[in-house]
Design a protein around this motif. Sequence first.
Motif, PDB file in Angstrom:
ATOM      1  N   ASP A  65       0.836  -1.194   0.000  1.00  0.00           N
ATOM      2  CA  ASP A  65       0.000   0.000   0.000  1.00  0.00           C
ATOM      3  C   ASP A  65       0.877   1.253   0.000  1.00  0.00           C
ATOM      4  OD1 ASP A  65       0.900   0.433   2.620  1.00  0.00           O
ATOM      5  OD2 ASP A  65      -0.810  -0.638   3.476  1.00  0.00           O
ATOM      6  N   SER A 103       1.554   3.378   2.258  1.00  0.00           N
ATOM      7  CA  SER A 103       2.249   3.791   3.477  1.00  0.00           C
ATOM      8  C   SER A 103       3.767   3.623   3.362  1.00  0.00           C
ATOM      9  CB  SER A 103       1.726   2.999   4.682  1.00  0.00           C
ATOM     10  OG  SER A 103       1.963   1.615   4.500  1.00  0.00           O
ATOM     11  N   THR A 132       5.198   6.108   0.832  1.00  0.00           N
ATOM     12  CA  THR A 132       5.221   7.455   1.411  1.00  0.00           C
ATOM     13  C   THR A 132       6.400   7.617   2.378  1.00  0.00           C
ATOM     14  OG1 THR A 132       2.824   7.620   1.211  1.00  0.00           O
ATOM     15  CG2 THR A 132       3.891   9.109   2.773  1.00  0.00           C
ATOM     16  N   GLU A 133       6.648   6.591   3.187  1.00  0.00           N
ATOM     17  CA  GLU A 133       7.791   6.640   4.101  1.00  0.00           C
ATOM     18  C   GLU A 133       9.107   6.698   3.316  1.00  0.00           C
ATOM     19  OE1 GLU A 133       9.752   4.117   7.834  1.00  0.00           O
ATOM     20  OE2 GLU A 133       7.978   3.348   6.781  1.00  0.00           O
TER      21      GLU A 133
END
Length: 500
Positions: A431, A433, A436-437
């Motif tokens: 996903d 997440s 994005t990190e």
Amino acid sequence: MLTVTDVNYIRQEVNLKRRTYSEVANQMGLDFRTIKKYADKEDWNEPKQIQRRKARVMGAAKPIIDQWLLDDSKKKKKFQRTAKRMFDQLVKEHNFQGSYRAVRDYVSRRKKELGEAAESALPLEAKPGTAQVDFGEAPFIHNGEVIDLPYLVLSFPYSNTFYFQVFRSQNRECFLEGLKRIFHYIGGVPKAIRFDNLTPAVKKILPHGERVLTDEFQRFVFHYGFTPEFCNPASGNEKGHVEAMVKYVRNNFLLPELPFSDLESLNRTFWQLAEEDRDRKHYVKEEQLSALYLKDQEALFQLPEKVFECVRYESGKPDKYGYLKVDNRLYSTSPRFAKGKVLAKISYNRIDIMTPEKELIISHVRIYGDQKKSMEWQPYLNLMAKRPMAIKYTDFYEQLPQNWQQYLEACTVPEKQQALRLLSVLLKEHDFSIATEALSLASEYGHPSVDSIKQVFYQLINGRGVRKEIEIRKGSVPVMPAIVRGASNYDQLFDKGGAS
């Protein structure tokens, strides 16, 4: 059975007219032996009552066989023991001295008696192991909003007990999932279940009480082996027990509105609530409900070896944007399947879009309520990479995390293309997440390249993320001497050698 006229005719033709047995048999369409029996019969006294001798050796075996027959009645016919198998077990396990014929005759007679008892039971009589099913509706709080949701109740009239589960809809998949879930939780299947003429179960009502069942429900019935019984149209009172339980569940467990974020977690709490409710006496029988329920449980059929998959399949043709319509809601597929053929695998909580050969294209959470469209952007990203300037005008851009929006704003056109292709790969199995990190870490020293984001991403998923700084303990490194500059060091060398 021959009539008196037939017997008279046979005896006259054979005994008086001297015709052969075969001639009369061919004329009357009977067996040769039947003609011979009635032509030659001399004793026409009333038949004597057959006296059954009590088989002494069967005395101790009867309760054992009865228990085996009871156990086997909960199983499919192909899993039930034959009389021969029972005889072998009696000999081996109980030192039985009787004959196989005695066992066979007793098993045959007891099976008939058990079958007649089952057939003579009235459908509405509260027998252990029978159930009733219906839907109710109650308000819940989800994301701060009050919504009405249906709940499926399965009740046992004999013990006055029940189980229930909440769903997003009363559709066919939720209906079957609820039944399956309860069967597998209680570890067995009710022998007979009474339903209203629910749309998920009944396709058409025919004269004389016949029903045309939906394909999925018919397969479900075959799989679990219970007998479905249906109320007459507009006769809900015929399943009055479950209707009373629907009200009881709502008033005692679902009001006031229960808040939830995850429906599956909420449903898991209802098993214990239903079981704790049995700590009271039956309103007529004056026995604890928990004790009566044990009799219900003992009478259940055993579960089949395999779990039933509560799904249906629908073929469809996505529109030019790649959207497939399922139950009047749109689900994205992939640009390469626009105007093509796909197969939707539909369960109560998921919609899997597949090729006609059942290869997965994309999965969606099934949508209910006011939401009309579900979009999974991953299959569309390669197409977007060809038109990167159009991304700001898509729903996908609005769904992006803030740092990805800012990053794409700062990218050149070639960088946008590379970034979108990278996301197309990363979002196949992960996903947003982690992506994005990875972007946040890669951006610590300014605008990162796409390769930098990719490198950090794979470091994160492979367990090689940001490493801790090495801590140097005080005193663990020897102190280095101070450096002194100047020509005095050279003077010391000359002094050691001595002056000439």
